[in-house]
Design a protein around this motif. Structure first.
Motif, PDB file in Angstrom:
ATOM      1  N   MET A 143      60.061  67.547  21.592  1.00 14.81           N
ATOM      2  CA  MET A 143      59.323  68.481  20.762  1.00 14.81           C
ATOM      3  C   MET A 143      58.665  69.537  21.661  1.00 14.81           C
ATOM      4  SD  MET A 143      56.109  67.650  18.305  1.00 14.81           S
ATOM      5  CE  MET A 143      56.542  68.464  16.811  1.00 14.81           C
ATOM      6  N   PRO A 144      58.749  70.812  21.275  1.00 11.56           N
ATOM      7  CA  PRO A 144      58.117  71.867  22.064  1.00 11.56           C
ATOM      8  C   PRO A 144      56.608  71.662  22.145  1.00 11.56           C
ATOM      9  CG  PRO A 144      59.619  72.778  20.424  1.00 11.56           C
ATOM     10  CD  PRO A 144      59.481  71.311  20.136  1.00 11.56           C
ATOM     11  N   GLY A 145      56.009  72.213  23.188  1.00 10.64           N
ATOM     12  CA  GLY A 145      54.579  72.065  23.374  1.00 10.64           C
ATOM     13  C   GLY A 145      53.909  73.396  23.610  1.00 10.64           C
ATOM     14  N   ARG A 146      52.661  73.326  24.029  1.00 13.22           N
ATOM     15  CA  ARG A 146      51.894  74.529  24.320  1.00 13.22           C
ATOM     16  C   ARG A 146      51.019  74.256  25.535  1.00 13.22           C
ATOM     17  NH1 ARG A 146      51.559  78.137  19.880  1.00 13.22           N
ATOM     18  NH2 ARG A 146      49.394  78.701  20.198  1.00 13.22           N
ATOM     19  N   ILE A 147      50.842  75.264  26.364  1.00 14.76           N
ATOM     20  CA  ILE A 147      49.902  75.174  27.469  1.00 14.76           C
ATOM     21  C   ILE A 147      48.974  76.376  27.397  1.00 14.76           C
ATOM     22  CG2 ILE A 147      51.346  73.784  28.997  1.00 14.76           C
ATOM     23  CD1 ILE A 147      52.160  76.306  30.441  1.00 14.76           C
ATOM     24  N   ARG A 148      47.857  76.276  28.068  1.00 13.46           N
ATOM     25  CA  ARG A 148      46.791  77.259  27.950  1.00 13.46           C
ATOM     26  C   ARG A 148      46.663  78.071  29.227  1.00 13.46           C
ATOM     27  NH1 ARG A 148      40.882  76.935  28.827  1.00 13.46           N
ATOM     28  NH2 ARG A 148      41.221  75.075  30.064  1.00 13.46           N
ATOM     29  N   ILE A 149      46.433  79.381  29.069  1.00 11.88           N
ATOM     30  CA  ILE A 149      46.050  80.234  30.196  1.00 11.88           C
ATOM     31  C   ILE A 149      44.562  79.986  30.431  1.00 11.88           C
ATOM     32  CG2 ILE A 149      45.816  82.620  30.994  1.00 11.88           C
ATOM     33  CD1 ILE A 149      48.698  81.552  30.837  1.00 11.88           C
ATOM     34  N   ILE A 150      44.162  79.775  31.684  1.00  9.77           N
ATOM     35  CA  ILE A 150      42.804  79.286  31.940  1.00  9.77           C
ATOM     36  C   ILE A 150      41.807  80.334  32.410  1.00  9.77           C
ATOM     37  CG2 ILE A 150      43.426  76.882  32.297  1.00  9.77           C
ATOM     38  CD1 ILE A 150      43.584  77.400  35.252  1.00  9.77           C
ATOM     39  N   GLY A 151      42.261  81.546  32.732  1.00  5.57           N
ATOM     40  CA  GLY A 151      41.293  82.545  33.184  1.00  5.57           C
ATOM     41  C   GLY A 151      41.767  83.966  32.935  1.00  5.57           C
ATOM     42  N   GLY A 152      40.858  84.904  33.108  1.00  4.56           N
ATOM     43  CA  GLY A 152      41.203  86.313  33.010  1.00  4.56           C
ATOM     44  C   GLY A 152      41.234  86.831  31.580  1.00  4.56           C
ATOM     45  N   SER A 153      41.891  87.975  31.400  1.00  3.95           N
ATOM     46  CA  SER A 153      41.898  88.661  30.102  1.00  3.95           C
ATOM     47  C   SER A 153      42.624  87.880  29.010  1.00  3.95           C
ATOM     48  CB  SER A 153      42.534  90.046  30.254  1.00  3.95           C
ATOM     49  OG  SER A 153      43.891  89.918  30.656  1.00  3.95           O
ATOM     50  N   LEU A 154      43.522  86.989  29.386  1.00  2.02           N
ATOM     51  CA  LEU A 154      44.263  86.178  28.413  1.00  2.02           C
ATOM     52  C   LEU A 154      43.720  84.752  28.317  1.00  2.02           C
ATOM     53  CD1 LEU A 154      47.872  87.354  29.360  1.00  2.02           C
ATOM     54  CD2 LEU A 154      46.465  88.123  27.424  1.00  2.02           C
TER      55      LEU A 154
ATOM     56  N   GLY B  77      52.935  83.106  36.571  1.00  3.20           N
ATOM     57  CA  GLY B  77      52.979  84.559  36.532  1.00  3.20           C
ATOM     58  C   GLY B  77      52.090  85.150  35.452  1.00  3.20           C
ATOM     59  N   ILE B  78      52.052  84.528  34.282  1.00  4.93           N
ATOM     60  CA  ILE B  78      51.193  85.034  33.202  1.00  4.93           C
ATOM     61  C   ILE B  78      49.732  84.865  33.584  1.00  4.93           C
ATOM     62  CG2 ILE B  78      50.517  84.730  30.786  1.00  4.93           C
ATOM     63  CD1 ILE B  78      53.497  84.054  30.202  1.00  4.93           C
ATOM     64  N   GLU B  79      49.403  83.759  34.243  1.00  7.41           N
ATOM     65  CA  GLU B  79      48.036  83.571  34.739  1.00  7.41           C
ATOM     66  C   GLU B  79      47.682  84.686  35.724  1.00  7.41           C
ATOM     67  OE1 GLU B  79      44.605  81.674  34.283  1.00  7.41           O
ATOM     68  OE2 GLU B  79      46.264  80.347  33.766  1.00  7.41           O
ATOM     69  N   ALA B  80      48.643  85.059  36.591  1.00  4.93           N
ATOM     70  CA  ALA B  80      48.411  86.139  37.558  1.00  4.93           C
ATOM     71  C   ALA B  80      48.171  87.464  36.839  1.00  4.93           C
ATOM     72  CB  ALA B  80      49.595  86.253  38.522  1.00  4.93           C
ATOM     73  N   LEU B  81      48.982  87.776  35.820  1.00  4.49           N
ATOM     74  CA  LEU B  81      48.768  89.008  35.045  1.00  4.49           C
ATOM     75  C   LEU B  81      47.399  88.985  34.373  1.00  4.49           C
ATOM     76  CD1 LEU B  81      52.257  89.469  33.336  1.00  4.49           C
ATOM     77  CD2 LEU B  81      51.228  90.972  35.061  1.00  4.49           C
ATOM     78  N   SER B  82      47.032  87.850  33.811  1.00  3.96           N
ATOM     79  CA  SER B  82      45.746  87.705  33.135  1.00  3.96           C
ATOM     80  C   SER B  82      44.577  87.983  34.074  1.00  3.96           C
ATOM     81  CB  SER B  82      45.630  86.287  32.559  1.00  3.96           C
ATOM     82  OG  SER B  82      44.391  86.088  31.920  1.00  3.96           O
ATOM     83  N   ARG B  83      44.777  87.677  35.361  1.00  5.05           N
ATOM     84  CA  ARG B  83      43.700  87.795  36.347  1.00  5.05           C
ATOM     85  C   ARG B  83      43.803  89.053  37.208  1.00  5.05           C
ATOM     86  NH1 ARG B  83      41.358  82.343  37.859  1.00  5.05           N
ATOM     87  NH2 ARG B  83      42.047  80.917  36.228  1.00  5.05           N
ATOM     88  N   GLY B  84      44.620  90.021  36.809  1.00  3.15           N
ATOM     89  CA  GLY B  84      44.589  91.309  37.478  1.00  3.15           C
ATOM     90  C   GLY B  84      45.780  91.709  38.315  1.00  3.15           C
ATOM     91  N   ALA B  85      46.826  90.892  38.368  1.00  3.45           N
ATOM     92  CA  ALA B  85      48.029  91.310  39.093  1.00  3.45           C
ATOM     93  C   ALA B  85      48.608  92.551  38.418  1.00  3.45           C
ATOM     94  CB  ALA B  85      49.060  90.186  39.112  1.00  3.45           C
TER      95      ALA B  85
END
Length: 186
Positions: A1-12, A60-68
């Motif tokens: 079954m598909p799941g979900r994970i959370r972005i932990i910091g930044g704009s997202l 990578g999404i965490e990096a974008l969220s934090r200013g990359a």
């Protein structure tokens, strides 16, 4: 079954990523991501990143969220790449591009030097050394560049000698390490 994970910091922060149910897909644990991005905080703003073997794209999404500034995601599995594109679009995560291709083949293409690489291939494939050598030899790494390597706890992969270990940790059966690329030895 598909799941979900959370972005932990930044704009997202607290955004959820949809994760397809695929064999071998192993998202980086939340506490490992939190440690890694604490280490990267001084160098992340405006960084050009490469998320090789991206899987869910959480790093990578965490990096974008934090200013990359940008992240090039590389994922060979078409279903995982599609889910990654969908997540980027839903989150309006500008600066992310997805290539649905094998990592080694991608690195043979047009070189775009990056400041930060996430190297977290499927553990069963043992791709660290080959991909690291390609990164080092082909001009993909800016000087200095940072390289995050996630591998089995049992042993560190063989990496180029000018990749200097900056910090490392362990979580369960996973070893995670951040390297800084120095001037290559001639």
């Amino acid at each position: 079954m598909p799941g979900r994970i959370r972005i932990i910091g930044g704009s997202l922060r607290n955004s959820r990523l949809n994760v397809p149910d695929l064999p071998g897909l192993r998202p980086t644990a939340e506490r490992v991501r939190e440690t890694l991005f604490n280490w990267l905080a001084p160098v992340l703003d405006g960084a050009r990143c490469l998320d090789l073997c991206a899987g869910t794209g959480a790093l990578g999404i965490e990096a974008l969220s934090r200013g990359a500034a940008s992240v090039q995601f590389v994922e060979r599995d078409a279903q995982a790449a599609r889910a990654l594109r969908d997540n980027l679009g839903r989150l309006k995560a500008d600066g992310g591009r997805v290539a649905a291709v094998e990592a080694g083949a991608f690195l043979q293409g047009a070189v775009q030097p990056v400041d930060l690489v996430f190297l977290d291939p499927p553990f069963a494939l043992g791709m660290w050394t080959g991909l690291a050598q390609q990164l080092e030899a082909s001009g993909w790494l800016a000087l200095p560049a940072w390289i995050y390597v996630e591998s089995p706890r049992a042993g560190a992969p063989a990496l180029p000698p000018n990749w200097q270990l900056h910090r490392e940790g362990q979580a369960g059966e996973v070893r995670f390490a951040l390297y800084r690329r120095a001037v290559p030895l001639s």
